[in-house]
Design a protein around this motif. Structure first.
Motif, short mmCIF file in Angstrom:
data_model
loop_
_atom_site.label_atom_id
_atom_site.label_comp_id
_atom_site.label_asym_id
_atom_site.label_seq_id
_atom_site.Cartn_x
_atom_site.Cartn_y
_atom_site.Cartn_z
N SER A 178 0.83 -1.20 0.00
CA SER A 178 0.00 0.00 0.00
C SER A 178 0.86 1.25 0.00
O SER A 178 1.98 1.26 0.53
CB SER A 178 -0.88 0.00 1.26
N ASP A 179 0.31 2.34 -0.57
CA ASP A 179 1.01 3.63 -0.45
C ASP A 179 1.06 4.10 0.99
O ASP A 179 1.87 4.95 1.34
CB ASP A 179 0.30 4.69 -1.31
N TRP A 180 0.15 3.61 1.81
CA TRP A 180 0.29 3.80 3.26
C TRP A 180 1.12 2.64 3.78
O TRP A 180 0.59 1.63 4.24
CB TRP A 180 -1.07 3.82 3.95
N GLY A 181 2.41 2.73 3.65
CA GLY A 181 3.30 1.67 4.10
C GLY A 181 4.58 1.68 3.29
O GLY A 181 5.66 1.94 3.81
N ARG A 182 4.45 1.47 1.98
CA ARG A 182 5.65 1.40 1.14
C ARG A 182 6.45 2.71 1.21
O ARG A 182 7.68 2.69 1.31
CB ARG A 182 5.28 1.10 -0.31
N LYS A 183 5.74 3.83 1.16
CA LYS A 183 6.43 5.12 1.21
C LYS A 183 7.23 5.28 2.51
O LYS A 183 8.39 5.69 2.50
CB LYS A 183 5.38 6.24 1.11
N GLN A 184 6.57 4.94 3.63
CA GLN A 184 7.21 5.14 4.93
C GLN A 184 8.29 4.10 5.18
O GLN A 184 9.35 4.42 5.73
CB GLN A 184 6.14 5.09 6.04
N PHE A 185 8.04 2.85 4.80
CA PHE A 185 9.05 1.82 5.00
C PHE A 185 10.31 2.16 4.17
O PHE A 185 11.44 1.98 4.63
CB PHE A 185 8.51 0.44 4.59
N ALA A 186 10.09 2.66 2.96
CA ALA A 186 11.23 3.03 2.10
C ALA A 186 12.02 4.18 2.74
O ALA A 186 13.27 4.19 2.71
CB ALA A 186 10.74 3.43 0.71
N ALA A 187 11.30 5.14 3.32
CA ALA A 187 11.99 6.27 3.93
C ALA A 187 12.72 5.84 5.22
O ALA A 187 13.88 6.19 5.42
CB ALA A 187 10.99 7.38 4.25
N TYR A 188 12.04 5.10 6.05
CA TYR A 188 12.61 4.78 7.37
C TYR A 188 13.57 3.58 7.33
O TYR A 188 14.46 3.47 8.16
CB TYR A 188 11.48 4.46 8.38
N GLY A 190 14.77 2.16 4.06
CA GLY A 190 15.57 2.07 2.85
C GLY A 190 15.12 0.94 1.93
O GLY A 190 13.92 0.70 1.78
N ASP A 191 16.08 0.28 1.37
CA ASP A 191 15.82 -0.77 0.38
C ASP A 191 14.87 -1.85 0.92
O ASP A 191 14.92 -2.23 2.09
CB ASP A 191 17.15 -1.41 0.00
N GLU A 192 14.03 -2.36 0.03
CA GLU A 192 12.96 -3.26 0.47
C GLU A 192 13.50 -4.50 1.18
O GLU A 192 12.82 -5.06 2.06
CB GLU A 192 12.10 -3.68 -0.75
N GLN A 193 14.72 -4.93 0.86
CA GLN A 193 15.22 -6.12 1.55
C GLN A 193 15.56 -5.86 3.02
O GLN A 193 15.77 -6.80 3.79
CB GLN A 193 16.43 -6.71 0.81
#
Lengths: 275, 275
Positions: A178-188, A190-193
């Motif tokens: 979700s855009d409520w999640g991916r945006k923040q996880f990427a910011a806080y 970094g890389d998805e792994q």
């Protein structure tokens, strides 16, 4: 710990407190409702985690929870949703930075120094609550709204044995999709792994939750497409998870929706807390 | 009339509306809660008049009234507390000008052009409510908080036969003898001999009220010395007025106090409204 305010409320006390947080490297504010019963013995507690843009105050004043907590003799704890202050990084967007901690521990700059909301809510604040209030930390339950529903569901599943029951109002259920999640996880993070296992649907597909779950989401929720309710519903069913997912006709994402179903949620937790 | 928002709430609808007010010469905003029963037939109504600094929104979000109004099938109306806008005069003080209409009609400049809150709440808004909502205007009751308690008590007594019951939370009861009253009456009305009969204690010493009265005031109200509760209590007793004045131990002036006793107030009005 500093007392900001205490008001008598439904026979008990609604207080607001401030303390210096080691986890977040700043002052943090939280609210506690203690029912009258806490004058005589420690009482069970229900945590309420709030959503994007909220502080400790929104649910304290608008969710209408104290009336039912008083009826059942249960304490309420309302944490803030992020670190705050002029030395704390922020973003212009409402859904990143202050007011949008997402109940995870950031590892990326500039967030890593302060944005440790997982450690704060899961470790630091419980110690403060246990040490300073007449609350029985053996009897805890957790709920939340939207981003706070995400926090409640992930904490309940990740901290096995901590919470006897979990509920949520319009929770973000599948943030990695979700855009409520991916945006923040990427910011806080970094890389998805590097992303941690903080997605309720993924956790449900794993071990699920050891107690009962209650979720209410409105059929007219204006953010319905961001919540991932369908993925969580499928995961609950596949897991044979004890619980109820209720889609409430005509309700939206607001506190009017939350307050409408608060009586049910507090009663649901009371049954587990007094079992 | 323009719809600002409508949210489903306790099976009914919490709406916010805006309209151009003839009385106040500006746009005015108000909120209405309609219980589910209003879909089928007009329902009784309880007016809630708010206190200093409040808009239509404070009680709508913080008083916890909808749960009980839904239970009893009663509508709620939350008017604003003054005219508003950049063309409307104001004062730096929190207790004069915008947010402090005091439910009277100003005759002094610069207030006279807009500050007609008596006419607005007693005449203009009821016509709008009656014409646009499924509300039975033959079954009205009124309550309020602080300055709004003053408004509720004075309207109930001055508008004979309009309201079946009146209640108040920490009302200003004797404004002609209080800094919450004298300051505003002097500004809006000028010389003391021009002051209207808008003092609940004086009205109680006159004809009193034709129905029952319920008042709750906290023993720890931080503004207790400004309320004139003792004068009103004496006047009620002397008048042999049907009613209850309850001094609630440990409660203050906040919405936590209001929400605590809201269930009692709505039930009190329901009994009169359905008689």
């Amino acid at each position: 710990m500093e007392t900001i305010s205490e008001n008598k409320c439904f026979g008990g006390t609604q207080g607001v407190y401030k303390h210096s947080s080691d986890a977040c490297n700043c002052d943090m504010t939280f609210a506690v409702f203690l029912p009258e019963e806490a004058e005589f013995a420690p009482v069970p507690v229900l945590w309420f985690l709030s959503g994007l843009t909220c502080t400790h105050e929104n649910a304290m004043t608008k969710a209408g929870a104290q009336v039912w907590a008083a009826e059942h003799g249960i304490a309420l704890v309302f944490p803030d949703t992020s670190p705050r202050g002029k030395d704390v990084p922020d973003d212009e967007a409402y859904d990143l930075g202050q007011g949008a901690g997402f109940y995870i521990d950031a590892i990326e700059d500039p967030w890593a120094k302060h944005f440790k909301m997982w450690t704060y809510v899961a470790e630091e604040l419980p110690k403060i609550i246990g040490a300073n209030f007449a609350i029985n930390m053996e009897r805890q339950a957790i709920t939340g709204h939207s981003m706070g529903g995400h926090g409640a569901l992930t904490m309940a599943m990740a901290l096995e044995g901590r919470f006897r029951s979990v509920s949520a109002f319009a929770p973000i259920c599948n943030p990695t999709q979700s855009d409520w999640g991916r945006k923040q996880f990427a910011a806080y993070w970094g890389d998805e792994q590097s992303w941690g296992p903080h997605d309720a649907t993924l956790l449900m597909q794993g071990n699920g939750f050891s107690g009962p779950i209650l979720i209410d989401t409105g059929t007219d929720d204006q953010f319905g497409d961001l919540l991932g309710t369908e993925a969580f519903a499928a995961a609950m069913a596949a897991q044979r998870q004890e619980g109820q997912l209720r889609l409430q006709k005509g309700y939206d994402h607001s506190y009017f929706f939350i307050s409408t179903f608060m009586e049910d949620h507090v009663a649901f937790h009371a049954e587990a807390l007094y079992a």
